[in-house]
Design a protein around this motif. Structure first.
Motif, PDB file in Angstrom:
ATOM      1  N   ASP A 284      49.876  44.216  57.702  1.00 44.09           N
ATOM      2  CA  ASP A 284      49.761  43.969  55.934  1.00 44.09           C
ATOM      3  C   ASP A 284      50.352  45.270  55.211  1.00 44.09           C
ATOM      4  N   PHE A 285      49.887  44.263  54.338  1.00 41.12           N
ATOM      5  CA  PHE A 285      50.807  44.893  52.805  1.00 41.12           C
ATOM      6  C   PHE A 285      49.337  45.384  51.825  1.00 41.12           C
ATOM      7  N   VAL A 286      48.460  46.771  51.100  1.00 33.28           N
ATOM      8  CA  VAL A 286      47.557  46.658  50.957  1.00 33.28           C
ATOM      9  C   VAL A 286      48.676  46.877  49.021  1.00 33.28           C
ATOM     10  N   MET A 287      47.647  46.144  48.259  1.00 29.81           N
ATOM     11  CA  MET A 287      47.935  46.245  46.684  1.00 29.81           C
ATOM     12  C   MET A 287      46.947  46.818  46.586  1.00 29.81           C
ATOM     13  N   LEU A 288      46.738  48.281  45.126  1.00 31.91           N
ATOM     14  CA  LEU A 288      45.254  48.518  45.390  1.00 31.91           C
ATOM     15  C   LEU A 288      46.518  48.147  43.616  1.00 31.91           C
ATOM     16  N   SER A 289      44.971  47.486  42.624  1.00 33.19           N
ATOM     17  CA  SER A 289      45.632  47.525  41.235  1.00 33.19           C
ATOM     18  C   SER A 289      44.540  47.008  40.221  1.00 33.19           C
ATOM     19  N   GLY A 290      45.217  47.752  39.051  1.00 31.18           N
ATOM     20  CA  GLY A 290      43.941  47.980  37.609  1.00 31.18           C
ATOM     21  C   GLY A 290      43.111  49.018  38.004  1.00 31.18           C
ATOM     22  N   SER A 291      42.038  49.546  36.445  1.00 29.10           N
ATOM     23  CA  SER A 291      40.997  50.501  36.607  1.00 29.10           C
ATOM     24  C   SER A 291      40.086  50.832  38.392  1.00 29.10           C
ATOM     25  N   LEU A 292      39.974  51.960  37.488  1.00 28.90           N
ATOM     26  CA  LEU A 292      38.735  51.960  38.794  1.00 28.90           C
ATOM     27  C   LEU A 292      37.309  51.698  38.238  1.00 28.90           C
ATOM     28  N   ALA A 293      36.417  51.110  38.608  1.00 28.75           N
ATOM     29  CA  ALA A 293      35.239  50.978  38.015  1.00 28.75           C
ATOM     30  C   ALA A 293      35.039  52.597  38.085  1.00 28.75           C
ATOM     31  N   PRO A 294      33.399  53.168  36.747  1.00 24.00           N
ATOM     32  CA  PRO A 294      32.979  54.020  36.440  1.00 24.00           C
ATOM     33  C   PRO A 294      31.709  54.206  38.167  1.00 24.00           C
ATOM     34  N   GLY A 295      32.627  55.715  38.639  1.00 23.05           N
ATOM     35  CA  GLY A 295      31.204  56.221  39.337  1.00 23.05           C
ATOM     36  C   GLY A 295      32.554  55.808  40.426  1.00 23.05           C
ATOM     37  N   LEU A 296      34.216  55.694  41.041  1.00 24.64           N
ATOM     38  CA  LEU A 296      34.814  56.150  41.278  1.00 24.64           C
ATOM     39  C   LEU A 296      35.635  57.288  41.290  1.00 24.64           C
TER      40      LEU A 296
ATOM     41  N   MET B 177      50.321  40.060  55.984  1.00 27.86           N
ATOM     42  CA  MET B 177      49.501  39.292  54.542  1.00 27.86           C
ATOM     43  C   MET B 177      48.923  40.131  53.677  1.00 27.86           C
ATOM     44  N   ILE B 178      49.480  39.709  51.821  1.00 25.89           N
ATOM     45  CA  ILE B 178      48.975  41.260  50.972  1.00 25.89           C
ATOM     46  C   ILE B 178      47.364  41.016  50.831  1.00 25.89           C
ATOM     47  N   ILE B 179      46.765  42.038  51.187  1.00 33.79           N
ATOM     48  CA  ILE B 179      45.345  42.209  50.499  1.00 33.79           C
ATOM     49  C   ILE B 179      46.167  43.074  48.810  1.00 33.79           C
ATOM     50  N   THR B 180      44.926  42.588  48.331  1.00 38.95           N
ATOM     51  CA  THR B 180      44.525  42.991  46.992  1.00 38.95           C
ATOM     52  C   THR B 180      43.115  43.573  47.031  1.00 38.95           C
ATOM     53  N   LEU B 181      43.073  44.600  46.405  1.00 43.08           N
ATOM     54  CA  LEU B 181      42.343  45.480  46.079  1.00 43.08           C
ATOM     55  C   LEU B 181      41.838  45.174  44.346  1.00 43.08           C
ATOM     56  N   THR B 182      40.899  44.562  43.874  1.00 44.50           N
ATOM     57  CA  THR B 182      40.752  44.972  42.687  1.00 44.50           C
ATOM     58  C   THR B 182      38.892  45.972  42.186  1.00 44.50           C
ATOM     59  N   ALA B 183      39.646  46.920  41.408  1.00 47.90           N
ATOM     60  CA  ALA B 183      38.661  47.455  41.361  1.00 47.90           C
ATOM     61  C   ALA B 183      37.670  47.677  41.265  1.00 47.90           C
TER      62      ALA B 183
ATOM     63  N   ALA C 142      49.292  53.181  59.428  1.00 47.40           N
ATOM     64  CA  ALA C 142      50.670  52.596  59.048  1.00 47.40           C
ATOM     65  C   ALA C 142      50.623  50.980  58.317  1.00 47.40           C
ATOM     66  N   VAL C 143      50.208  50.764  56.760  1.00 48.06           N
ATOM     67  CA  VAL C 143      49.883  49.831  55.944  1.00 48.06           C
ATOM     68  C   VAL C 143      50.230  50.458  54.902  1.00 48.06           C
ATOM     69  N   PRO C 144      51.666  50.028  54.762  1.00 46.87           N
ATOM     70  CA  PRO C 144      52.302  50.146  53.169  1.00 46.87           C
ATOM     71  C   PRO C 144      51.059  50.086  51.947  1.00 46.87           C
ATOM     72  N   VAL C 145      51.230  50.506  51.525  1.00 46.11           N
ATOM     73  CA  VAL C 145      49.869  50.040  50.178  1.00 46.11           C
ATOM     74  C   VAL C 145      51.239  50.347  48.855  1.00 46.11           C
ATOM     75  N   GLY C 146      50.934  49.720  47.918  1.00 44.95           N
ATOM     76  CA  GLY C 146      51.113  49.357  46.427  1.00 44.95           C
ATOM     77  C   GLY C 146      50.280  50.371  45.522  1.00 44.95           C
ATOM     78  N   VAL C 147      50.371  50.186  43.992  1.00 48.27           N
ATOM     79  CA  VAL C 147      49.533  50.667  43.085  1.00 48.27           C
ATOM     80  C   VAL C 147      49.830  49.622  42.281  1.00 48.27           C
ATOM     81  N   ASP C 148      49.288  49.606  41.091  1.00 54.75           N
ATOM     82  CA  ASP C 148      49.657  49.154  39.655  1.00 54.75           C
ATOM     83  C   ASP C 148      48.284  49.740  39.059  1.00 54.75           C
ATOM     84  N   THR C 149      48.190  50.950  38.347  1.00 57.84           N
ATOM     85  CA  THR C 149      47.011  51.412  37.394  1.00 57.84           C
ATOM     86  C   THR C 149      47.421  52.475  36.526  1.00 57.84           C
TER      87      THR C 149
END
Ligand SMILES: O=P(O)(O)OC[C@@]1(O)O[C@H](CO)[C@@H](O)[C@@H]1O
Length: 321
Positions: free
Chosen positions: A129-141, A1-7, A157-164
């Motif tokens: 799984d594969f995790v995609m971390l996407s976008g800007s960070l909310a203030p406070g992070l 599964m591909i999990i995306t994180l929109t911070a 052992a989970v691969p990670v992609g980043v788009d920021t």
């Protein structure tokens, strides 16, 4: 599964003006539409529409209008409750089709909310799984929040992609260069972000690519790969995209067509790459799928993410560099 994180998710409001935008002028709205957006949400949307397993993880309050909109969007998601409202990002479409994007910074997350978000991401992730971390960070992070997630996810052992971009991108690069985290398995910069990562001038890279001169982008992408980034997918708008991996470096041209909105095109390209990856396709096919999704996205209004039937993958447009 591909999990995306929109911070830092967003209500994406698109207003189409009746007449061209003039700074200082009074404008009338002809059309007004709002979609649940944010880069990871957009990536998950493309994957879900293509029938792939995905989960969008993001911070949003239960009573937030964003949460109601997302609930009606048929997208597997997990919200982490936060007190502050989800921001609204505005896209102004000015005849004959020029888009201006105005993004709010977003509401600050408390340290406890940031911790819960990280825990929710890790809790949702399984080996394979594969995790995609996407976008800007909310203030406070903190700016190195993505670097910390990569470190923890790699330990599982989970691969990670980043788009920021900007500070989180700089902090990530500083962290992997100082061995505080591993380099990401996938980076999807545009020319400007590639410039931020390598010290090159993004505008020059983009202008050269538009003239068919791909040496500057190729050199910068290969330099990032040499620093440990698994795959570097550089999106170049009308000039297509370049992909640098251990298997080689390729360019895929984009078919030109009507441009309605570039919002979400980069996310669609990232989704196209991930879609082909999860289906076991080779790198050149992943690149072709990325360009096809990006191309399809610009022909759609606002933050509309393409369905597979709107996407034409052209592997014949890929060439090795
Ligand atoms: O402010 P960020 O997080 O960098 O970008 C947010 C955003 O512009 O990205 C998406 C398009 O890529 C939109 O859905 C959203 O409004």
């Amino acid at each position: 599964m591909i999990i995306t994180l929109t911070a830092n998710p967003s209500l994406d409001r698109t207003v189409t003006l009746t007449a061209p935008l003039v700074p200082g002028g009074v404008h009338r709205i002809a059309e007004d539409a709002t979609q649940a957006g944010g880069k990871g949400v957009n990536v998950s949307r493309a994957l879900h529409q293509a029938g792939e397993d995905t989960l969008a993880v993001l911070p949003a309050g239960a009573q937030d209008p964003f949460t109601a909109l997302l609930a009606g969007a048929d997208l597997p998601h997990r919200t982490v409750p936060v007190a502050g409202p989800v921001r609204t990002n505005l896209t102004v479409v000015s005849p004959p089709g020029v888009t201006t994007k105005i993004n709010e910074p977003g509401h600050a997350l408390t340290p406890a909310e940031a911790e819960t978000l990280a825990t929710a991401l890790h809790g949702a992730t399984r080996p394979g799984d594969f995790v995609m971390l996407s976008g800007s960070l909310a203030p406070g992070l903190p700016a190195d929040w993505y670097a910390r997630r990569i470190q923890e996810l790699h330990e599982a052992a989970v691969p990670v992609g980043v788009d920021t971009s900007d500070a989180p991108l700089a902090a990530l690069a500083a962290a992997w260069r100082a061995d505080r985290c591993a380099a990401p398995d996938l980076l999807t910069p545009n020319a400007e972000e590639l410039g931020q990562l390598t010290g090159a001038d993004g505008a020059t890279i983009e202008a050269a690519a538009e003239q068919g001169e791909l040496a500057p982008v190729t050199e910068a992408a290969r330099a990032l790969h040499a620093q440990g980034v698994g795959a570097v997918l550089v999106t170049l708008g009308a000039a297509g995209a370049v992909l640098a991996t251990a298997e080689g470096t390729w360019h895929c041209a984009a078919v030109s067509g009507e441009v309605l909105s570039t919002v979400g095109a980069g996310d669609s390209a990232a989704a196209g790459y991930l879609l082909a990856r999860v289906r076991g396709r080779e790198e050149p096919e992943r690149l072709a799928c990325a360009v096809a999704y990006g191309t399809a996205a610009v022909a759609l209004p606002g933050t509309t993410i393409p369905r597979p039937d709107q996407v034409a993958v052209r592997e014949d447009l890929v060439r090795a560099l």
